[in-house]
Design a protein around this motif. Sequence first.
Motif, mmCIF file in Angstrom:
data_model
loop_
_atom_site.group_PDB
_atom_site.id
_atom_site.type_symbol
_atom_site.label_atom_id
_atom_site.label_comp_id
_atom_site.label_asym_id
_atom_site.label_seq_id
_atom_site.Cartn_x
_atom_site.Cartn_y
_atom_site.Cartn_z
ATOM 1 N N ALA A 81 5.291 4.565 2.278
ATOM 2 C CA ALA A 81 5.616 5.793 3.000
ATOM 3 C C ALA A 81 6.376 5.490 4.287
ATOM 4 O O ALA A 81 7.374 6.147 4.601
ATOM 5 N N GLU A 82 5.938 4.478 5.012
ATOM 6 C CA GLU A 82 6.597 4.108 6.265
ATOM 7 C C GLU A 82 8.019 3.600 6.014
ATOM 8 O O GLU A 82 8.916 3.854 6.804
ATOM 9 N N SER A 117 1.036 9.198 -2.377
ATOM 10 C CA SER A 117 -0.206 9.312 -3.136
ATOM 11 C C SER A 117 -0.021 10.207 -4.360
ATOM 12 O O SER A 117 -0.490 9.878 -5.457
ATOM 13 N N THR A 143 0.827 -1.202 0.000
ATOM 14 C CA THR A 143 0.000 0.000 0.000
ATOM 15 C C THR A 143 0.867 1.260 0.000
ATOM 16 O O THR A 143 2.065 1.202 0.281
ATOM 17 N N ASN A 144 0.223 2.389 -0.282
ATOM 18 C CA ASN A 144 0.901 3.678 -0.200
ATOM 19 C C ASN A 144 1.448 3.880 1.214
ATOM 20 O O ASN A 144 2.565 4.363 1.392
ATOM 21 N N ARG A 145 0.644 3.540 2.199
ATOM 22 C CA ARG A 145 1.064 3.708 3.591
ATOM 23 C C ARG A 145 2.305 2.872 3.887
ATOM 24 O O ARG A 145 3.239 3.346 4.526
ATOM 25 N N TRP A 146 2.319 1.626 3.420
ATOM 26 C CA TRP A 146 3.476 0.742 3.630
ATOM 27 C C TRP A 146 4.732 1.382 3.047
ATOM 28 O O TRP A 146 5.769 1.435 3.705
ATOM 29 N N ASN A 164 5.781 11.239 3.892
ATOM 30 C CA ASN A 164 4.369 11.339 4.201
ATOM 31 C C ASN A 164 3.567 10.497 3.214
ATOM 32 O O ASN A 164 3.892 10.439 2.031
ATOM 33 N N GLU A 165 2.508 9.882 3.697
ATOM 34 C CA GLU A 165 1.659 9.070 2.824
ATOM 35 C C GLU A 165 1.068 9.893 1.675
ATOM 36 O O GLU A 165 0.894 9.395 0.565
ATOM 37 N N SER A 166 0.808 11.168 1.916
ATOM 38 C CA SER A 166 0.270 12.016 0.847
ATOM 39 C C SER A 166 1.295 12.219 -0.267
ATOM 40 O O SER A 166 0.926 12.380 -1.435
#
Length: 75
Positions: A31-32, A42, A26-29, A37-39
């Motif tokens: 980003a971490e 995105s 995922t985008n969150r994965w 930042n997750e944005s």
Amino acid sequence: HITSNFLALGKKLNRIKIVLHECEKTNRWLAEHINVNESTVSRWCTNDAQPSIETLDEIAKILHVDIRELLQKTK
């Protein structure tokens, strides 16, 4: 600026969204794992912004893909 010229033509410059999906991430994965930042991720996935070559290299390593997998052919 080359990036904005390609975007103005409606051409996507990266395949990050596609490769993330193929790797079941995922985008969150992402980003971490690259400390952004997750944005930001995105915006890369929608081609509203482009990561640096260094960041693309880091993404490729984390996803265990060749950096070329993350790029669209422009011709």
